[in-house]
Design an enzyme around this catalytic site. Structure first.
Site, PDB file in Angstrom:
ATOM      1  N   HIS A 132      -0.295   9.494   1.555  1.00  0.00           N
ATOM      2  CA  HIS A 132      -1.152   9.030   2.649  1.00  0.00           C
ATOM      3  C   HIS A 132      -1.268  10.095   3.737  1.00  0.00           C
ATOM      4  CE1 HIS A 132      -1.738   6.321   6.313  1.00  0.00           C
ATOM      5  NE2 HIS A 132      -2.790   6.057   5.549  1.00  0.00           N
ATOM      6  N   ARG A 133      -2.466  10.657   3.865  1.00  0.00           N
ATOM      7  CA  ARG A 133      -2.700  11.773   4.787  1.00  0.00           C
ATOM      8  C   ARG A 133      -1.770  12.951   4.465  1.00  0.00           C
ATOM      9  NH1 ARG A 133      -2.644   8.061  10.349  1.00  0.00           N
ATOM     10  NH2 ARG A 133      -3.694   6.281   9.394  1.00  0.00           N
ATOM     11  N   HIS A 139      -7.923  11.695  10.860  1.00  0.00           N
ATOM     12  CA  HIS A 139      -8.008  10.237  10.778  1.00  0.00           C
ATOM     13  C   HIS A 139      -8.758   9.618  11.942  1.00  0.00           C
ATOM     14  CE1 HIS A 139      -6.625   6.079  11.488  1.00  0.00           C
ATOM     15  NE2 HIS A 139      -6.673   5.999  10.165  1.00  0.00           N
ATOM     16  N   LYS A 174     -14.632   7.857   7.307  1.00  0.00           N
ATOM     17  CA  LYS A 174     -14.323   7.220   8.587  1.00  0.00           C
ATOM     18  C   LYS A 174     -15.612   6.996   9.370  1.00  0.00           C
ATOM     19  CE  LYS A 174     -10.702   6.488   9.714  1.00  0.00           C
ATOM     20  NZ  LYS A 174      -9.771   5.355   9.456  1.00  0.00           N
ATOM     21  N   ASP A 214      -8.709  11.519   5.239  1.00  0.00           N
ATOM     22  CA  ASP A 214      -9.779  10.909   6.036  1.00  0.00           C
ATOM     23  C   ASP A 214     -10.782  11.969   6.474  1.00  0.00           C
ATOM     24  OD1 ASP A 214      -8.292   8.186   6.592  1.00  0.00           O
ATOM     25  OD2 ASP A 214      -6.861   9.772   7.063  1.00  0.00           O
ATOM     26  N   ASP A 230       3.310   7.190   2.952  1.00  0.00           N
ATOM     27  CA  ASP A 230       3.582   8.357   3.795  1.00  0.00           C
ATOM     28  C   ASP A 230       4.688   9.234   3.223  1.00  0.00           C
ATOM     29  OD1 ASP A 230       1.741   7.664   5.813  1.00  0.00           O
ATOM     30  OD2 ASP A 230       3.199   6.424   6.874  1.00  0.00           O
ATOM     31  N   GLU A 285      -4.363  10.952  -0.261  1.00  0.00           N
ATOM     32  CA  GLU A 285      -5.328  10.139   0.479  1.00  0.00           C
ATOM     33  C   GLU A 285      -5.605  10.901   1.747  1.00  0.00           C
ATOM     34  OE1 GLU A 285      -6.600   7.251   3.604  1.00  0.00           O
ATOM     35  OE2 GLU A 285      -4.902   8.626   3.580  1.00  0.00           O
ATOM     36  N   GLU A 335     -11.324   8.929   2.287  1.00  0.00           N
ATOM     37  CA  GLU A 335     -11.772   7.786   3.084  1.00  0.00           C
ATOM     38  C   GLU A 335     -12.839   8.248   4.067  1.00  0.00           C
ATOM     39  OE1 GLU A 335     -10.342   4.513   6.385  1.00  0.00           O
ATOM     40  OE2 GLU A 335      -8.798   5.478   5.169  1.00  0.00           O
TER      41      GLU A 335
END
Length: 244
Positions: free
Chosen positions: A7-8, A49, A111, A36, A229, A34, A109
């Protein structure tokens, strides 16, 4: 096998959505990333993000009000000031170029739920195609109109709606918009929802799964993937379960 998506990037130990976090996620054994995407004033896609730069950099203001040149001057180390050198906000091009040399998959993702970045879908798709990554990318968003638009533009690229709360029979909804999976908050992914979705051929990739007990539960039900994370911790738990 349940895949582990960082995640990120490896956000538990490194500055989120930076090349350092992505490279360290690969080293930690993550199966994918993942990240953003927002858009600058001059229409460039950047990996960050928040709509504002305040939380994750030494700057202030909206991403959309920065040129790419000015945005790249910011330091994205935020809470990791002990790191020896400055980290930049990466461009999507930079990440995809690096990713093309790995075997990792990537959830991008969009945004665009708060700021409706015009043309974002087309730009993301063009870049994914340019780097020949169509079979390794999943486009997700809380803006479901946007991912449906993405599917109509590029049916070869997988889409997945993000769900912050529980949805009745989410596998039916996913099928209705031509999504092969969905990404619920982990609280909205109880075992019965995961099982029913998988039985219907719809993949489930919950976010942001950091609790050991939740990782164990989702590995046990053979969830499609977890977005976490801490990919190193998730990998350790997955290996322990598979050894039992």
């Amino acid at each position: 096998m349940t895949l582990i998506l960082a995640h990120r990037g490896y956000a538990a130990e490194y500055p989120e959505n930076t090349m350092l976090a992505f490279k360290e996620a690969e080293k930690a054994g993550a199966d994918g990333l993942e990240l953003d995407v927002q858009m600058t004033r001059d229409g460039e896609l950047v990996v960050i993000h928040d709509e504002k730069v305040d939380r994750t950099t030494d700057g202030t203001g909206l991403v959309k009000d920065y040129s790419l040149e000015d945005l790249r001057k910011l330091d994205a180390r935020f809470k990791f000031k002990e790191l020896p050198k400055k980290e930049q906000i990466p461009t999507l091009d930079e990440v995809l170029e690096w990713l093309s040399g790995t075997g990792m998959i990537c959830n991008i993702e969009l945004k665009n739920s708060i700021i409706p970045y015009e043309g974002m879908e087309e730009k993301v798709i063009n870049k994914v195609r340019r780097f020949n990554l169509t079979d390794r990318i999943i486009i997700s968003s809380f803006n479901h109109y946007s991912i449906v638009h993405s599917y109509l533009l590029a049916p070869e690229i997988e889409i997945a709606p993000l769900l912050s709360e529980g949805l009745y029979m989410p596998w039916i909804y996913a099928q209705s918009i031509k999504a092969r999976g969905f990404h619920p908050h982990w609280r909205a992914a109880p075992d019965q929802i995961v099982n029913a979705s998988l039985e219907s051929g719809i993949e489930v990739r919950p976010y942001t799964v950091n609790k050991e007990s939740e990782l164990e539960r989702l590995f046990k039900v053979n969830c499609s993937a977890v977005i976490t994370d801490d990919p190193a911790k998730a990998k350790r738990i997955r290996e322990m379960q598979s050894a039992r």
